[in-house]
Design an enzyme around this catalytic site. Structure first.
Site, PDB file in Angstrom:
ATOM      1  N   CYS A   1       0.846  -1.198   0.000  1.00  0.00           N
ATOM      2  CA  CYS A   1       0.000   0.000   0.000  1.00  0.00           C
ATOM      3  C   CYS A   1       0.888   1.258   0.000  1.00  0.00           C
ATOM      4  O   CYS A   1       1.636   1.463  -0.947  1.00  0.00           O
ATOM      5  CB  CYS A   1      -0.994  -0.043   1.146  1.00  0.00           C
TER       6      CYS A   1
ATOM      7  N   HIS B   1      -3.773  -4.201  -0.463  1.00  0.00           N
ATOM      8  CA  HIS B   1      -3.328  -4.790   0.807  1.00  0.00           C
ATOM      9  C   HIS B   1      -3.190  -6.294   0.611  1.00  0.00           C
ATOM     10  O   HIS B   1      -4.169  -7.034   0.727  1.00  0.00           O
ATOM     11  CB  HIS B   1      -4.337  -4.477   1.914  1.00  0.00           C
TER      12      HIS B   1
ATOM     13  N   GLU C   1      -2.002  -8.437   2.545  1.00  0.00           N
ATOM     14  CA  GLU C   1      -2.340  -9.172   3.769  1.00  0.00           C
ATOM     15  C   GLU C   1      -3.843  -9.310   3.972  1.00  0.00           C
ATOM     16  O   GLU C   1      -4.286 -10.092   4.814  1.00  0.00           O
ATOM     17  CB  GLU C   1      -1.696  -8.489   4.987  1.00  0.00           C
TER      18      GLU C   1
END
Length: 221
Positions: free
Chosen positions: A92, A201, A203
């Site tokens: 990001c 993102h 994750e």
């Protein structure tokens, strides 16, 4: 035989650090990688690491200030990533900091590792109507460089999770790994040599994000 890797996750005062750590722990377990994960503000941990991750969320200028406030961190990043060639992943705003500069809240220098600047988005529907910002939610990926090691196992059109109002502009085609469409093309993933970054993102991007992180743990550029 289990692969072993030391990972430094840099804390610049922003970013989804707990989520990044949990995602890394999960893929390490599933991929039989003995991962030693340090979420850190210490340059020494970056120097000691095999792989380096820089997450970030919020404003470009604030994240750069947070990185600069960590004693010796920018110099150590340059030494370890650019000079020594350790695998690096920006997530990001961590990806955005790889660019030459950011235009959010004034002009702020980036790390200058990839071409282009982080500029405000102006997404438009086919009829010219403005689309809402930030781009928030799931969007499909077009794999611009499907043979890149970090994209191994990913299918064209798979969805990743985005939250951003600024995006890379003026980048180089040979540094674009994946793109998305949100009222126009968006640089979703960039990279060169031992560097890579995801605007989304990773994750929080389900199986696609976990696959990218798993590939990163095994990446030996």
């Amino acid at each position: 035989m289990r692969t072993s890797v030391k990972i430094a996750v840099i804390d610049p005062g922003s970013g989804n650090l707990a989520s990044v750590r949990r995602a890394l722990e999960r893929v390490a377990r599933e991929e039989a990688v003995a991962a030693e994960i340090a979420v850190t503000t210490e340059a020494a941990d970056v120097r000691d690491a095999d792989h380096i991750i820089l997450p970030g969320q919020g404003a470009f200028a604030a994240c750069r200030r947070g990185l600069d406030a960590l004693p010796g961190m920018v110099e150590t990043l340059t030494e370890q990533v650019i000079e020594r060639g350790k695998p690096f992943l920006g997530i990001c705003v961590g990806m955005q900091l790889m660019a030459e500069r950011g235009l959010e809240h004034g002009v702020t220098p980036g790390l200058g590792w990839i071409a282009g600047e982080i500029a405000p988005m102006d997404p438009r529907a086919p009829d010219g109507a403005e689309l809402p910002l930030p781009q928030m939610g799931w969007n499909g990926l077009h794999l611009e460089a499907p043979s890149h090691p970090l994209l191994d196992g990913l299918a064209e059109g798979g969805h990743a999770y985005f939250v951003h109002s600024y995006a890379l502009a003026g980048g180089r085609a040979d540094q674009l790994l994946a793109s998305a469409d949100y009222g126009g093309p968006v640089a979703a993933m960039v990279g060169r040599d031992n560097l890579a970054g995801t605007q989304f993102h990773s994750e929080k991007s389900g199986t696609i994000g976990l696959r990218i992180l798993a590939n990163f743990l095994r990446w030996r550029p």
